[in-house]
Design a protein around this motif. Structure first.
Motif, short mmCIF file in Angstrom:
data_model
loop_
_atom_site.label_atom_id
_atom_site.label_comp_id
_atom_site.label_asym_id
_atom_site.label_seq_id
_atom_site.Cartn_x
_atom_site.Cartn_y
_atom_site.Cartn_z
N ALA A 23 0.90 -1.61 -0.33
CA ALA A 23 0.10 -0.78 -0.06
C ALA A 23 0.62 0.87 0.17
O ALA A 23 0.55 2.22 -0.60
N GLY A 26 2.93 1.51 -3.47
CA GLY A 26 1.11 2.13 -4.12
C GLY A 26 1.65 3.48 -4.13
O GLY A 26 0.89 4.21 -5.62
N ALA A 27 0.81 4.05 -2.64
CA ALA A 27 0.94 5.38 -2.90
C ALA A 27 2.02 5.90 -3.27
O ALA A 27 1.57 7.17 -3.96
N TRP A 38 -5.74 6.61 -7.99
CA TRP A 38 -4.82 5.50 -7.08
C TRP A 38 -4.01 5.82 -5.64
O TRP A 38 -3.82 5.21 -5.17
N PHE A 42 -4.47 4.44 -2.25
CA PHE A 42 -3.93 3.48 -1.90
C PHE A 42 -3.47 4.32 0.23
O PHE A 42 -3.67 2.77 1.08
#
Length: 227
Positions: A23, A26-27, A38, A42
């Motif tokens: 996570a 992804g962020a 997105w 995330f």
């Protein structure tokens, strides 16, 4: 003394660890790619995982509980002198855990109210004033560099323990088991499926609320009457 394999990390804690890694990565990647939708998703995932971890720190198994590894002056002194013994997080590792949780909590929380006026508006932006949103947005952007620093320190500490001290940290976080030299091995206890279900439900409720579920819908845009 012959090494003995002991169960240290429970499955929910290991899942939290690796899902948080995904996570956060992804962020960070999505914001660099300017994929702000997105990035928000995330961020909500990070928030949910952190809420889960906080509750799991009280109702999880032995070494997942904050009380089992919260460092004090004496434990820090023992660790620095090479006299500390334990199965879970060592005192310096515990400080790192608390720092990472605190920084990520601020980052996920501030992102809920952020507004860059271009590509992203947090789901709770309407709950605060414009000045508050601007202040939180500014700190949200600055704290990105703090996260990079904590990641570098975390990876450096893992490398030091793995290659210098020959103490395996990664494998136990995958298997949950750790080899130690002791005459009285004790597996981690507690943190059953009912506790896991409660923590998951609380985390899901937190994400639901953080996504603006209780906010009234925004007013519709003014219609062009063609006058």
């Amino acid at each position: 003394m012959k090494p003995i394999t002991v169960h240290v990390w429970d499955l929910p804690l290991r899942l939290f660890h690796w899902l948080l890694l995904v996570a956060v990565a992804g962020a960070l990647i999505s914001v660099q790619l300017e994929a702000m939708e997105w990035h928000g998703r995330f961020g909500l995932a990070v928030l949910g995982l952190l809420v889960f971890r906080v509750f799991w720190g009280f109702i999880g198994s032995t070494h997942a509980r904050f009380a089992s590894f919260a460092p004090g002056p004496s434990s820090l002194a023992d660790y620095l002198r090479g006299r500390w013994q334990g199965l879970g997080h060592n005192p310096l590792g515990a400080l790192s855990v608390f720092a990472i949780l605190a920084v990520l909590a601020f980052q996920a929380g501030s992102g809920l109210f952020a507004d860059d006026v271009i590509a992203y508006t947090g789901p709770l932006r309407r709950a605060v004033s414009g000045d508050t949103s601007s202040w939180l947005t500014g700190w949200h952007m600055r704290m990105e560099y703090v996260i990079y620093g904590l990641i570098a320190l975390h990876l450096g500490a893992i490398a030091f323990h793995e290659f210098i001290k020959r103490e395996r940290l990664v494998r136990p976080m995958i298997t949950g088991r750790k080899q130690i030299e002791t005459t009285s091995p004790q597996d981690a206890r507690g943190g059953g499926w009912m506790a896991f279900l409660i923590a998951v439900l609380i985390a899901a409720a937190a994400v639901w609320l953080a996504n603006g579920a209780l906010l009234s819908p925004p007013p519709p845009p003014p219609q062009d009457l063609g006058w």
